[in-house]
Design an enzyme around this catalytic site. Structure first.
Site, PDB file in Angstrom:
ATOM      1  N   ARG A 236      75.502  98.711  60.641  1.00  0.00           N
ATOM      2  CA  ARG A 236      75.966 100.083  61.045  1.00  0.00           C
ATOM      3  C   ARG A 236      74.600 100.896  61.152  1.00  0.00           C
ATOM      4  NH1 ARG A 236      80.106  98.256  61.972  1.00  0.00           N
ATOM      5  NH2 ARG A 236      82.239  98.456  61.329  1.00  0.00           N
ATOM      6  N   GLU A 265      77.231 106.753  67.399  1.00  0.00           N
ATOM      7  CA  GLU A 265      77.822 106.035  68.550  1.00  0.00           C
ATOM      8  C   GLU A 265      78.761 106.891  69.156  1.00  0.00           C
ATOM      9  OE1 GLU A 265      79.102 102.159  67.433  1.00  0.00           O
ATOM     10  OE2 GLU A 265      76.961 101.677  66.336  1.00  0.00           O
ATOM     11  N   HIS A 283      77.164  97.888  70.714  1.00  0.00           N
ATOM     12  CA  HIS A 283      77.921  97.169  69.871  1.00  0.00           C
ATOM     13  C   HIS A 283      78.824  96.015  70.127  1.00  0.00           C
ATOM     14  CE1 HIS A 283      79.688  98.865  65.559  1.00  0.00           C
ATOM     15  NE2 HIS A 283      79.896  97.754  65.736  1.00  0.00           N
TER      16      HIS A 283
HETATM   17  C1  GLV Z   1      82.556  95.756  63.678  1.00  0.00           C
HETATM   18  O1  GLV Z   1      81.582  96.297  63.621  1.00  0.00           O
HETATM   19  C2  GLV Z   1      83.357  95.368  62.347  1.00  0.00           C
HETATM   20  O2  GLV Z   1      82.943  96.201  61.348  1.00  0.00           O
HETATM   21  O3  GLV Z   1      84.121  94.510  62.359  1.00  0.00           O
END
Ligand code: GLV
Length: 317
Positions: A236, A265, A283
């Protein structure tokens, strides 16, 4: 039939599976829910399939009892949901681990290679017509095979990264994990994150997001990294202090970085866009049709189990 709200379009087989069990409404927008939508959804549906950016925090969850009794998150990371507050208010939260472990580990390896071997920079050079042809000292990157890898967070994804790096690239793996953790890949657990950061050629972040890990990688950690070392974040965005990282990249304090995630984001700071020594992905961690389908199926299975009174496959609270 229970009413279920799916907050984004999902692969067709997932919707078809959900419709076998529930009266389903799929929101057609691809953006996070607004606060009004989140509040309304809590009142209108028996279960919700939220995902990244759908902020089910205390403000949204308070004032119950709500009709919604389960948030079956699409994704493994659920830092956008206040799972403790939800539990206190009788709302169950589940996620979709397992389904996405390999895909996310693959992206980590891709970013390791891209940043160490300057892949994105090279591609930009070719596309811009600036490539003057091969020569022995052109675009020299960091050779990855046999180097030392540090993994921050040795959960499922961390271990899948360790496996790929050790068995695929002959890397020596060390890791930092909050609790002692035995793993079935040759790897050494270090007690201090700083010691890990100071001793590796590549540092990969694979811890969950949330208040416990916010800015875990800050200016102090970046300061001890080797000047040729690369940082990779597939977890993250806010686990890394983005401003401190920008400074470290601008000043050459570290060799480079590969990022799949960002603090705010989809905003990517202009300073990062200007730098050549950072690889920026949108991402993509789980972005493959079969992976997103498997994640959706798992979310639906959690809902089905919940409403049929069975044990939940993936409870998080
Ligand atoms: C994607 O980033 C997830 O947390 O599954």
């Amino acid at each position: 039939m229970k009413r279920i709200f799916i907050t984004r379009p999902l692969p067709a087989p997932v919707i078809a599976e959900a419709e076998k069990h529930f009266r389903v409404e799929v929101r057609e927008k691809t953006t996070p829910l607004t606060r009004t939508e989140r509040r309304a959804a809590m009142a209108l549906y028996d279960g919700i399939v939220p995902t990244l950016g759908d902020n089910f925090n205390e403000q949204v969850l308070q004032g119950g009892p709500h009709r919604c009794k389960i948030l079956a998150n699409f994704g493994v990371g659920y830092n956008h949901i206040d799972a403790d507050f939800a539990a206190e208010n009788g709302i169950c939260v589940t996620n979709t681990p397992g389904a996405l472990t390999d895909a996310t580990a693959d992206i980590a390896l891709m970013l390791m290679l891209m940043t160490c071997r300057r892949a994105a920079e090279g591609e930009r050079m070719v596309r811009s017509g600036q490539w003057e042809g091969w020569h022995p000292t052109q675009m020299l990157g960091l050779h990855l095979s046999g180097k030392r890898l540090g993994i921050v967070g040795m959960g499922r994804i961390g271990q899948a990264i360790a496996k790929r790096a050790h068995f695929g690239f002959g890397m020596e793996v060390a890791y930092f994990n909050r609790s002692p953790k035995k793993v079935d890949v040759p790897a050494t657990q270090l007690k201090s994150l700083k010691t890990l950061a100071a001793n590796v050629d590549v540092l990969v972040i694979s811890v969950p997001g949330g208040t416990n890990t916010k800015h875990l990688i800050d200016a102090d950690i970046l300061a001890v990294m080797k000047s040729h070392a690369h940082l990779v974040n597939i977890a993250r965005g806010d686990v890394v202090d983005e401003n401190a990282l920008i400074t470290a990249l601008q000043t050459g304090q570290i060799g480079g970085a590969g990022l799949d995630v960002y603090e705010n984001e989809p905003d990517v700071p202009a300073a990062l866009l200007k730098l050549n020594n950072v690889t920026l992905l949108p991402h993509l961690g789980t972005a493959a049709l079969e992976v997103r389908t498997a994640m959706g199926m798992l979310a639906v299975e959690n809902l089905r189990a919940f409403f049929e009174g069975e044990g939940l496959p993936n409870p998080v609270n």
